[in-house]
Design a protein around this motif. Structure first.
Motif, mmCIF file in Angstrom:
data_model
loop_
_atom_site.group_PDB
_atom_site.id
_atom_site.type_symbol
_atom_site.label_atom_id
_atom_site.label_comp_id
_atom_site.label_asym_id
_atom_site.label_seq_id
_atom_site.Cartn_x
_atom_site.Cartn_y
_atom_site.Cartn_z
ATOM 1 N N LEU A 37 0.839 -1.201 0.000
ATOM 2 C CA LEU A 37 0.000 0.000 0.000
ATOM 3 C C LEU A 37 0.870 1.246 0.000
ATOM 4 C CD1 LEU A 37 -2.751 1.503 0.405
ATOM 5 C CD2 LEU A 37 -2.347 1.266 2.871
ATOM 6 N N THR A 38 0.584 2.168 -0.907
ATOM 7 C CA THR A 38 1.256 3.463 -0.931
ATOM 8 C C THR A 38 0.319 4.483 -0.313
ATOM 9 O OG1 THR A 38 2.503 2.885 -2.926
ATOM 10 C CG2 THR A 38 2.348 5.225 -2.365
ATOM 11 N N ALA A 39 0.623 4.873 0.923
ATOM 12 C CA ALA A 39 -0.249 5.797 1.655
ATOM 13 C C ALA A 39 -0.013 7.245 1.248
ATOM 14 C CB ALA A 39 -0.032 5.635 3.160
ATOM 15 N N VAL A 40 1.238 7.595 0.964
ATOM 16 C CA VAL A 40 1.606 8.920 0.459
ATOM 17 C C VAL A 40 2.451 8.688 -0.780
ATOM 18 C CG1 VAL A 40 2.910 11.031 0.918
ATOM 19 C CG2 VAL A 40 1.489 10.025 2.723
ATOM 20 N N SER A 64 -3.158 11.963 7.671
ATOM 21 C CA SER A 64 -2.451 11.740 8.933
ATOM 22 C C SER A 64 -1.064 11.164 8.698
ATOM 23 C CB SER A 64 -3.269 10.811 9.839
ATOM 24 O OG SER A 64 -4.454 11.466 10.280
ATOM 25 N N THR A 65 -0.935 10.325 7.677
ATOM 26 C CA THR A 65 0.378 9.768 7.347
ATOM 27 C C THR A 65 1.335 10.874 6.938
ATOM 28 O OG1 THR A 65 -0.613 7.686 6.627
ATOM 29 C CG2 THR A 65 1.625 8.140 5.875
ATOM 30 N N LEU A 66 0.863 11.817 6.133
ATOM 31 C CA LEU A 66 1.698 12.945 5.725
ATOM 32 C C LEU A 66 2.130 13.748 6.945
ATOM 33 C CD1 LEU A 66 2.978 14.739 3.581
ATOM 34 C CD2 LEU A 66 0.768 15.885 3.285
ATOM 35 N N LEU A 67 1.206 13.987 7.868
ATOM 36 C CA LEU A 67 1.543 14.740 9.069
ATOM 37 C C LEU A 67 2.578 13.989 9.913
ATOM 38 C CD1 LEU A 67 0.494 17.467 10.209
ATOM 39 C CD2 LEU A 67 -0.876 16.127 11.813
ATOM 40 N N GLU A 68 2.421 12.688 10.018
ATOM 41 C CA GLU A 68 3.346 11.890 10.819
ATOM 42 C C GLU A 68 4.729 11.809 10.171
ATOM 43 O OE1 GLU A 68 1.273 8.225 11.328
ATOM 44 O OE2 GLU A 68 -0.046 9.022 12.890
ATOM 45 N N GLN A 106 -4.735 14.532 17.260
ATOM 46 C CA GLN A 106 -6.191 14.548 17.348
ATOM 47 C C GLN A 106 -6.694 14.341 18.778
ATOM 48 O OE1 GLN A 106 -8.128 11.860 14.653
ATOM 49 N NE2 GLN A 106 -10.129 12.116 15.583
ATOM 50 N N SER A 107 -6.215 13.285 19.443
ATOM 51 C CA SER A 107 -6.643 13.022 20.815
ATOM 52 C C SER A 107 -5.809 13.857 21.778
ATOM 53 C CB SER A 107 -6.477 11.535 21.144
ATOM 54 O OG SER A 107 -7.264 10.745 20.279
ATOM 55 N N ASP A 179 -3.764 18.253 14.134
ATOM 56 C CA ASP A 179 -4.452 17.114 13.537
ATOM 57 C C ASP A 179 -5.873 17.048 14.088
ATOM 58 O OD1 ASP A 179 -5.150 14.817 12.227
ATOM 59 O OD2 ASP A 179 -3.763 13.510 13.285
ATOM 60 N N GLU A 180 -6.847 17.454 13.283
ATOM 61 C CA GLU A 180 -8.267 17.466 13.644
ATOM 62 C C GLU A 180 -8.488 18.083 15.025
ATOM 63 O OE1 GLU A 180 -10.626 14.081 12.624
ATOM 64 O OE2 GLU A 180 -9.150 13.350 11.184
ATOM 65 N N PRO A 181 -8.145 19.352 15.188
ATOM 66 C CA PRO A 181 -8.193 19.984 16.505
ATOM 67 C C PRO A 181 -9.586 20.144 17.097
ATOM 68 C CG PRO A 181 -7.772 21.622 14.801
ATOM 69 C CD PRO A 181 -7.663 20.282 14.144
ATOM 70 N N VAL A 182 -10.648 20.021 16.274
ATOM 71 C CA VAL A 182 -12.001 20.206 16.823
ATOM 72 C C VAL A 182 -12.806 18.912 16.790
ATOM 73 C CG1 VAL A 182 -12.038 22.663 16.284
ATOM 74 C CG2 VAL A 182 -12.903 21.039 14.600
#
Length: 256
Positions: A37-40, A64-68, A106-107, A179-182
């Protein structure tokens, strides 16, 4: 590694994000494979100094993968990451923070048994900033001055999210990654976070925000990047993105 090798390695980072360009963050052909699998997928992406860049896309798009990859939680399969004239590609996560990156996932990652003020003091240990001044300013900014001595476990979900943003703010970052702050917030809590981000932006902070809530994106965004199947699908102002029929088909209409 020799000094000559280091200098050669740094040259592309300086060219892409150095003092002669307004680009603060750039990825070049950034790729992340998980088995088959190519996620990015060979992503060229950038954030300009002083903007709020929102990253959107359907579930599984690779956001999220890009952010990580940018923060160092994941190592790229191929490609490079440049930030403010430095090559982050092989840099340890904690060292990336010292370059001027700050991140809120996110969490909420707060210390439940510590008070609000004690939570804010934790990241300050990494800096030589004046603790008393920074604490007072940050508590006021995140609207938690009256709860400075309250344990984080007693805060609402929205208050915990604001506290974690405040913890990131204490580092005085050049670029803040959210990452999804709200996620999971009420309408009023979402509005509070939007106001906080705009206020920080007005003071010169640059943001990269991964988000699903399109109303929130409308409130804060300067530019929007749409990711789909690990690739950049569209980029532009929110008005153009929402008017794009192809974007609406893959994301806004089906998964908003």
């Amino acid at each position: 590694m020799s000094t000559q090798d280091i200098n050669v390695r740094q040259k592309p980072a300086v060219a892409a994000t150095g003092g002669n360009t307004e680009t603060l963050l750039a990825t070049k052909a950034l790729t992340k494979n998980f088995g088959g699998l190519t996620a990015v997928d060979s992503v060229d992406f950038s954030v300009t100094e002083g903007e709020i860049r929102c990253l959107i896309g359907p579930n599984g798009a690779g956001k999220s993968t890009l952010l990580e990859l940018i923060t160092g939680q994941l190592s790229p399969s191929e490609g490079d990451i440049y930030f403010d004239g430095e090559d982050l590609t092989g840099m340890e996560t904690h060292n990336r923070i010292d370059t001027g990156l700050s991140v809120k996932f996110q969490s909420p990652h707060v210390y439940e048994n510590l008070t609000v003020e004690e939570n804010l003091q934790v990241p300050l240990q990494r800096t030589d900033r004046d603790t008393e001044t920074v604490l007072a300013e940050t508590l006021e900014r995140i609207d938690l001055t009256e709860k400075a001595d309250v344990r984080a476990s007693e805060l609402s979900h929205g208050e915990k999210q604001r506290l974690e943003i405040g913890m990131a703010v204490t580092l005085d970052p050049t670029l803040m990654l959210l990452d999804e702050p709200v996620a999971g917030m009420s309408v009023d809590e979402t509005a509070d976070v939007a106001e906080l981000i705009r206020s920080l932006h007005d003071d010169g902070m640059t943001f990269l925000v991964v988000e699903h809530d399109m109303e929130f994106v409308r409130r804060i965004s300067d530019q929007v990047t749409v990711l789909n199947q690990g690739e950049i699908f569209r980029q532009g102002p929110i008005e153009e993105i929402e008017a794009d029929e192809a974007v609406r088909r893959i994301y806004l209409g089906e998964n908003a």
